[in-house]
Design a protein around this motif. Structure first.
Motif, PDB file in Angstrom:
ATOM      1  N   SER A 134      16.246  11.371 -21.053  1.00 21.08           N
ATOM      2  CA  SER A 134      16.276  12.436 -20.044  1.00 21.08           C
ATOM      3  C   SER A 134      15.325  12.109 -18.893  1.00 21.08           C
ATOM      4  O   SER A 134      15.548  12.520 -17.754  1.00 21.08           O
ATOM      5  CB  SER A 134      15.896  13.776 -20.675  1.00 21.08           C
ATOM      6  N   GLU A 135      14.239  11.391 -19.198  1.00 18.19           N
ATOM      7  CA  GLU A 135      13.272  10.985 -18.177  1.00 18.19           C
ATOM      8  C   GLU A 135      12.953   9.503 -18.376  1.00 18.19           C
ATOM      9  O   GLU A 135      12.304   9.136 -19.351  1.00 18.19           O
ATOM     10  CB  GLU A 135      11.970  11.804 -18.291  1.00 18.19           C
ATOM     11  N   ARG A 187      11.343   8.537 -22.174  1.00 17.43           N
ATOM     12  CA  ARG A 187      10.365   9.600 -21.915  1.00 17.43           C
ATOM     13  C   ARG A 187       9.046   9.376 -22.646  1.00 17.43           C
ATOM     14  O   ARG A 187       7.988   9.806 -22.177  1.00 17.43           O
ATOM     15  CB  ARG A 187      10.972  10.946 -22.334  1.00 17.43           C
ATOM     16  N   THR A 219      17.210  11.388 -15.315  1.00 13.74           N
ATOM     17  CA  THR A 219      16.287  11.318 -14.175  1.00 13.74           C
ATOM     18  C   THR A 219      15.538   9.996 -14.214  1.00 13.74           C
ATOM     19  O   THR A 219      15.056   9.581 -15.264  1.00 13.74           O
ATOM     20  CB  THR A 219      15.278  12.478 -14.205  1.00 13.74           C
ATOM     21  N   HIS A 237      12.326   7.880 -12.577  1.00  3.45           N
ATOM     22  CA  HIS A 237      11.054   8.075 -11.876  1.00  3.45           C
ATOM     23  C   HIS A 237      10.524   6.729 -11.378  1.00  3.45           C
ATOM     24  O   HIS A 237      10.429   5.763 -12.151  1.00  3.45           O
ATOM     25  CB  HIS A 237      10.017   8.718 -12.808  1.00  3.45           C
ATOM     26  N   GLY A 246       6.269  12.693 -10.226  1.00  4.97           N
ATOM     27  CA  GLY A 246       7.203  12.241 -11.245  1.00  4.97           C
ATOM     28  C   GLY A 246       6.534  12.007 -12.586  1.00  4.97           C
ATOM     29  O   GLY A 246       5.326  12.158 -12.757  1.00  4.97           O
ATOM     30  N   LEU A 247       7.342  11.618 -13.564  1.00  3.47           N
ATOM     31  CA  LEU A 247       6.845  11.377 -14.925  1.00  3.47           C
ATOM     32  C   LEU A 247       6.726   9.867 -15.121  1.00  3.47           C
ATOM     33  O   LEU A 247       7.494   9.242 -15.843  1.00  3.47           O
ATOM     34  CB  LEU A 247       7.814  11.981 -15.948  1.00  3.47           C
TER      35      LEU A 247
END
Length: 282
Positions: free
Chosen positions: A103-104, A141, A179, A181, A224-225
């Motif tokens: 997801s990230e 993530r 997403t 980053h 962002g992550l």
């Protein structure tokens, strides 16, 4: 370092042993030749060199084999695709047991020394032009590597983005990215166009500072992550053989990187398996 913990070494060795090419043992007609150094000893010596960054000669003394023996064994395993199969198995095991969280996803590069030069190296912009190399890595993530690429230290991060995402795509994971980053080094239209072309709609990219703006002045920039990939780069930089790499060919560096990533993932799996057996903190 956790990569040298006996249970972790044993777990990775069992995976390595399953991918080693079969070799027919032939007896010497005079029965007087020296026996072949066991694969397990060579594996431990190669690991010791990766962790500490020592020379082949020092690693060979540990592994009961000479420098030439270790180089040949490394090349045999490279030709047989052992390192690629090993990291693919580790990723599959992590995804099955814990699960990748795409997801990230974050991508970032990391610069390191390559004093012997060779293929895929270049002058480092952060080390007075000395020879260096760079890897670019994509993580999920929680910092698990899902794709990577290498090049010379003078190669810009944004140029390494397509091959990094291409490596992610080769594992069939690009479609699952929600997403992406990136830091401000990727803030250009070429990057945005490429990311959109492969089907990633949500891109969080820090903006470059406007010319003339004071560095200390507060500004509204998306952060962002990105910390998971920065932490993973730190984990990988703890391996001395990556931090100061003396290999001369790209395939050899990729093998080192794949082995290091395998240990990072294995450590995560072992910690996950031991999560209920830890003593409570007081």
């Amino acid at each position: 370092m956790l990569a040298l913990r006996p249970d972790i070494v044993e777990a990775v060795w069992q995976a390595v042993a399953g991918h080693l090419p079969e070799r027919e043992e032939k007896a010497h007609p005079l029965g007087c030749h020296r026996g072949r150094v066991p694969d397990r000893d060579c594996f431990e010596a190669i690991l010791f060199r990766l962790v500490t960054g020592c020379s082949w000669d020092v690693a060979g003394r540990l592994g009961k084999g000479g420098e030439t023996t270790l180089r040949r064994r490394r090349d045999e395993w490279l030709e047989a695709g052992v390192f690629d199969a090993l990291v693919a198995e580790a990723l599959h095991a992590y995804d099955r047991v814990i699960g990748l969280d795409l997801s990230e996803v974050a991508i970032d590069g990391s610069l390191h020394k390559a004093p012997c030069g060779g293929e895929g190296t270049g002058p480092s912009p952060v080390d007075r032009g000395k020879t260096g190399w760079k890897w670019s890595i994509a993580t999920d993530r929680f910092g698990i590597p899902i794709g990577w690429a290498t090049d010379g230290a003078n190669r810009h991060d944004s140029i390494l983005l397509p091959p990094t995402l291409g490596d992610v795509a080769s594992r069939g994971l690009v479609e699952e990215i929600e997403t992406l980053h990136l830091d401000r080094g990727y803030d250009n239209n070429v990057v945005r166009t490429h990311v959109a072309s492969i089907g990633i709609d949500d891109l969080v990219c820090a903006r470059k500072r406007a010319p003339g703006k004071a560095a200390g002045k507060k500004k509204s920039l998306p952060l962002g992550l990105r910390w998971p990939v920065e932490r993973t780069n730190s984990w990988l930089s703890n391996f001395g053989g990556l931090r100061r790499n003396t290999d001369r060919f790209v395939a050899q560096r990729l093998a080192q990187l794949a082995l290091a990533i395998t240990f990072v993932i294995t450590i995560k799996l072992v910690k996950w398996a031991d999560r209920w057996s830890r003593e409570p903190s007081t």
